[in-house]
Write an enzyme that holds these catalytic residues in place. Structure first.
Site, PDB file in Angstrom:
ATOM      1  CG  HIS A  39      -8.525   1.271   5.567  1.00  0.00           C
ATOM      2  ND1 HIS A  39      -7.289   1.064   4.965  1.00  0.00           N
ATOM      3  CD2 HIS A  39      -8.726   0.696   6.872  1.00  0.00           C
ATOM      4  CE1 HIS A  39      -6.795   0.412   5.848  1.00  0.00           C
ATOM      5  NE2 HIS A  39      -7.440   0.176   6.861  1.00  0.00           N
ATOM      6  CG  ASP A  77      -5.769   0.106  -2.570  1.00  0.00           C
ATOM      7  OD1 ASP A  77      -5.989  -0.686  -1.914  1.00  0.00           O
ATOM      8  OD2 ASP A  77      -5.494   1.330  -2.130  1.00  0.00           O
ATOM      9  CG  HIS A 135       0.015   4.796   0.188  1.00  0.00           C
ATOM     10  ND1 HIS A 135       0.318   4.988   1.389  1.00  0.00           N
ATOM     11  CD2 HIS A 135      -0.797   3.644   0.191  1.00  0.00           C
ATOM     12  CE1 HIS A 135      -0.106   4.050   2.158  1.00  0.00           C
ATOM     13  NE2 HIS A 135      -0.952   3.172   1.225  1.00  0.00           N
TER      14      HIS A 135
END
Length: 479
Positions: free
Chosen positions: A314, A410, A354
């Site tokens: 996460h 990210d 994702h």
């Protein structure tokens, strides 16, 4: 080291919670009907081959066109066999891949089209034009603040940035090499001991001040955690500064009388906070809602979100990007690394793809532009060269593009934090600061939703049937 009045509160607007329409019951017949309807809506026909019965399950189409159709899972319990012990059909959905646990008006995502909106506003417009506290107000209240509301909100947040002096001793109790996320998690939970009245969660005044405290004190606790690990003295909030600049001051200020943040870094961090502010029912938000459903105080509920965010799948994903880059070591090793990923012999290509977005992550487009602006200030070093080469090869390779493995948020955020000289294990703390208003908005929405009860998922038992106890011990301790 990163380069980087009054307390009166305006009355919170009354929240309008639409009362859900009662679903028509499941009906069963041995002959399939020609057409099945549920009130004014449509219905799903289910034929149970075990009993030859056909059931009509109402489909709730939602109040606005963008909602997907859904059935109420409890209606499945009415589908059962003739066996008296049959408690009815259950849906089995590990990790909630296709299960809606709530109805929410906060964040809308269309993963196929790459759309992210907060309360209807496109993330691109908010990132370009709004401030983080403006977005924080929007997520909770559903509308952008007017000038009076915004000024009062900023004042209240600024007034509550200080933490109790006992927090110094609390944080000093951690080892010098403690992970800052572990410190943040413990500290957020610890706030409940300083504000016991926060347990009055259905008191609107108490709920409001708790939300303000969490938004205000989280950056302070995060900065103190950073300084503790570095062995540096704590820097108290400077309430002359903006929300983001104040945080950077508490992190990076040394002997200067007034800290002046690099405007490129300050704006970059503000945009990253906005992009991370909420993301629908993700792992940590689900944790906040589930724990909050027990009617615990908001500090304890949010600490569950911090704990979930700590996980490498996460919030720790951007840490993994930097660790991957360190393992690659050099630009010349990138092609070989890509080949090992494609062959399955190597590791994963972190920061690409994702679970929600099946096209380009809309946040990644914004952060890519942001990264270019930051790189103009700091330059490009070895690690950044590796990252940029990874991006170039992956985007031009059909193996990745055909699988829709595009760079996600990210990938770029890790590079920006790295360029601003934040240590890798602090990345997730920055994520938590940004996500705080989303957690709080989701927590309050859950609390005020009349349909919600304490979270208690069902299970499918796969253990042994009843069996008699026969000890396998030759001797045992007796009291």
């Amino acid at each position: 080291m990163p380069k980087t009045g009054t307390t009166a509160r305006p009355p919170a607007p009354k929240k309008k919670t639409a009362k859900p329409a009662a679903a028509a019951p499941v009906t069963a017949s041995t002959n399939a009907p020609a057409a099945a309807t549920a009130g004014k809506g449509s219905a799903l026909e289910i034929k149970d081959t075990r009993t030859s019965k056909t059931y009509s399950v109402p489909v709730n189409e939602g109040a606005v066109p963008v909602n997907e159709g859904a059935i109420r899972a409890p209606e499945l319990k009415k589908i059962r066999t003739e066996d008296p012990s049959d408690s009815g059909l259950m849906s089995y959905d590990p990790a909630f891949l296709n299960t809606a646990s709530c109805r929410s008006a906060i964040t809308y995502i269309d993963g196929d089209k790459g759309i992210l909106r907060y309360r209807g506003y496109p993330i691109e417009q908010l990132a370009e034009n709004a401030t983080f506290l403006e977005v924080a107000w929007l997520l909770r209240h559903g509308e952008l603040p007017n000038q009076q509301e915004y000024d009062q909100f900023v004042h209240d947040i600024t007034f509550h940035t200080y933490v109790h002096e006992n927090f110094r001793k609390f944080l000093e109790g951690f080892r010098y090499d403690a992970h800052p996320m572990a410190m943040l998690n413990s500290s957020i939970a610890g706030l409940a001991s300083f504000y016991p009245s926060a347990r009055n969660i259905f008191d609107e005044t108490e709920r409001n001040i708790s939300i303000v405290r969490l938004l205000a004190k989280t950056p302070t606790i995060a900065a103190f955690s950073y300084r503790h690990v570095k062995g540096l003295p704590f820097v108290y909030p400077d309430n002359r500064l903006s929300y983001v600049e104040n945080f950077l001051s508490m992190v990076a200020r040394m002997s200067e009388s007034k800290y002046e943040a690099n405007p490129v870094f300050a704006r970059a961090l503000e945009i990253l906070f906005i992009l991370h502010a909420d993301h629908e029912q993700n792992c940590s938000t689900n944790a906040v809602r589930a724990v909050g459903s027990s009617h615990v105080d908001p500090f304890s509920a949010v600490s569950a979100g911090v704990a979930a965010l700590f996980g490498p799948l996460h919030g720790g994903a951007n840490e993994q990007v930097l660790r991957m880059i360190n393992e690659i070591g050099s630009v010349k090793n990138v092609p070989k690394f890509i080949e090992t990923v494609k062959s399955g012999e190597g590791g994963r290509l972190m920061g690409f793809g994702h679970r929600v977005y099946k096209s380009y992550d809309p946040r990644a487009k914004i952060v890519k532009k942001l990264a270019d602006e930051v790189f103009k200030v700091v330059g490009v070093d070895k690690d950044l060269e590796i990252a940029l080469e990874l991006e170039r090869i992956a985007l031009s390779d059909d193996y990745f593009t055909s699988r829709k493995l595009y760079p996600n948020v990210d990938f770029y955020t890790g590079l920006i934090y790295r360029s601003m000289a934040f240590p890798t294990d602090f990345f997730t703390v920055l994520f938590a600061i940004g996500r705080m208003p989303g957690w709080l908005a989701q927590w309050e929405e859950m609390l005020l939703d009349k349909e919600q009860k304490i979270a208690r998922p069902r299970q499918i038992y796969i253990g042994p049937a009843e069996r008699p106890y026969r000890s396998r011990l030759k001797s045992r301790q007796t009291l």
